[in-house]
Design a protein around this motif. Structure first.
Motif, short mmCIF file in Angstrom:
data_model
loop_
_atom_site.label_atom_id
_atom_site.label_comp_id
_atom_site.label_asym_id
_atom_site.label_seq_id
_atom_site.Cartn_x
_atom_site.Cartn_y
_atom_site.Cartn_z
N ARG A 2 0.88 -1.11 -0.02
CA ARG A 2 0.07 0.10 -0.04
C ARG A 2 0.87 1.40 -0.17
O ARG A 2 1.94 1.18 0.47
N GLU A 133 -3.08 3.97 -2.50
CA GLU A 133 -2.86 3.04 -3.84
C GLU A 133 -2.37 1.76 -3.49
O GLU A 133 -1.60 1.74 -2.22
N GLU A 134 -2.54 0.85 -4.34
CA GLU A 134 -1.98 -0.63 -3.95
C GLU A 134 -1.20 -1.20 -5.19
O GLU A 134 -1.65 -0.82 -6.32
N THR A 135 -0.22 -1.83 -5.16
CA THR A 135 0.66 -2.32 -6.22
C THR A 135 1.00 -3.81 -5.64
O THR A 135 0.61 -4.64 -4.62
N ASP A 136 1.47 -4.46 -6.70
CA ASP A 136 1.62 -6.07 -6.64
C ASP A 136 3.33 -6.16 -6.02
O ASP A 136 3.58 -7.48 -5.79
N GLU A 137 3.84 -5.27 -5.53
CA GLU A 137 4.94 -5.44 -4.69
C GLU A 137 5.00 -6.30 -3.46
O GLU A 137 4.02 -6.36 -2.94
N GLU A 138 6.02 -7.18 -3.32
CA GLU A 138 6.13 -7.75 -2.04
C GLU A 138 6.99 -6.99 -0.86
O GLU A 138 8.15 -6.50 -1.52
N ASP A 139 6.97 -7.25 0.10
CA ASP A 139 7.94 -6.77 1.38
C ASP A 139 8.67 -7.81 1.94
O ASP A 139 7.98 -9.10 1.98
#
Length: 391
Positions: A2, A133-139
């Motif tokens: 997010r 906003e939301e992305t497909d990234e991983e943490d």
């Protein structure tokens, strides 16, 4: 992942040579690894200059009289002119855009220390909204107290709700937020985190019912929440000495501190309050400028609470994060009173913007200053019995 940002975040455009100051002087400009590698491969005459203008051990640009080695007499960047925007390191490319990192969340903001960003923040007339906003990234966080962070987010939402209630005087909003942070800290110190949800609901109930003054404890009630008692002469004399003791990033800051000492704290307490009351009658919370004045305080408080409050997930210093916001608003106002006196009892929006970004540059852009101030605020204002971890 997010991403959260204030609604005015994308309005920023660098004013370059038209800026009243420069972001390339007064502090170290750190260089990311990818840019360092790129700089090593630059050839020719400019490559020689570049290689000699980087402190490779400290991973930052060298300085000449506290100015970046590439900052020319027109306050423009020779590195940018020679190699283009792609040659900028992350620090130069992103500033004044700032990111706070949490597990699964990046909170974006504009740094108050930039004159153009300060203008955008302080000229905002409407309550700040936050866009997500939301992305497909991983943490990938090794350790993160997500439960505490969730409580901090919920608490910050309550703080935002109170701070942006323009039906309440700003001093009451500040007192309520201070009380909420203190009681949150006590719950943590006494191992009663399970009571924090009830605390938030209590504050929200008082807010709905218009009884927030009942939420304030006796200790805060004794301080008062009117415009005159916003100023605490004895405390602020001590706070000024704390500001004097911090690392100095710009020599001009000494003039600001010396002005406060000269105009506000060398005389008597009675003289000080007389000055403050006259200022408030002309420009502050007691004047026809009240709505404008309280909006400026609200925007500053929202900036500091948004930027720092949830960072308590890393050090448990909830109280000092809120006190930093209150301290900052108090002292920007003190410096404005000094400027008003120096200008023959006249004040402009440019004065408000300038003193805000000058304050932010000295406090926010030195980790030593920010940590020292937070530690002092925690020791000074945290509820009795609370201690820093290293104590």
């Amino acid at each position: 992942m997010r991403y959260l940002k204030p609604h005015f975040y994308d309005k920023f455009v660098c004013t370059a040579g038209d800026c009243p100051d420069t972001c390339c002087a007064g502090w170290q400009i750190m260089i990311d690894d990818a840019s360092l590698e790129k700089y090593k491969n630059v050839q020719g005459e400019f490559g020689k200059r570049l290689h000699g203008s980087v402190n490779w051990e400290e991973e930052c640009f060298c300085q000449n009289e506290r100015r970046c080695a590439f900052l020319n007499d027109e306050n423009l960047c020779d590195l940018y002119k020679a190699l283009g925007p792609d040659a900028l390191c992350d620090t130069c490319r992103l500033y004044p855009r700032h990111t706070e990192e949490f597990e699964g969340l990046r909170e974006l903001s504009l740094s108050l220390s930039c004159p153009e960003a300060a203008k955008i923040i302080l000229s905002c007339k409407e309550p700040v909204r936050f866009l997500e906003e939301e992305t497909d990234e991983e943490d990938d966080f090794d350790e993160f107290d997500f439960m505490m962070f969730s409580r901090l987010e919920d608490t910050r939402d309550v703080l935002f709700s109170v701070l942006q209630d323009r039906n309440l005087p700003l001093t009451l909003r500040m007192a309520v937020c201070e009380q909420l942070a203190e009681r949150y800290q006590i719950c943590m110190e006494e191992g009663r985190e399970f009571e924090i949800d009830d605390l938030l609901q209590e504050c929200e109930r008082h807010h709905r019912e218009g009884t927030l003054r009942e939420f304030i404890s006796e200790s805060l009630s004794e301080k008062g929440v009117d415009a005159a008692s916003f100023h605490q002469w004895e405390w602020q004399k001590e706070e000024l000495q704390v500001l004097y003791g911090l690392e100095r990033l710009r020599p001009e800051w000494d003039q600001v501190l010396d002005g406060a000492e000269k105009w506000l704290y060398q005389g008597s307490k009675e003289e000080y309050f007389k000055i403050c009351e006259e200022f408030h009658r002309m420009y502050g919370a007691l004047s026809s400028h009240k709505e404008e004045w309280e909006n400026l305080g609200e925007q500053l408080l929202m900036f500091f609470v948004y930027t720092y409050f949830c960072g308590a997930v890393y050090d448990d210093m909830v109280c000092s994060k809120l006190e930093l916001a209150l301290f900052s608003v108090r002292w920007i106002q003190e410096f404005l009173i000094v400027r008003w006196l120096e200008n023959g009892k006249k004040l402009s929006m440019q004065d408000v913007e300038e003193l805000s970004w000058r304050y932010a540059r000295e406090i926010e852009h030195s980790d030593d200053n920010l940590n020292a101030l937070e530690d002092w605020l925690f020791g000074m204002y945290a509820p009795e019995g609370c201690m820093l971890e290293d104590e």
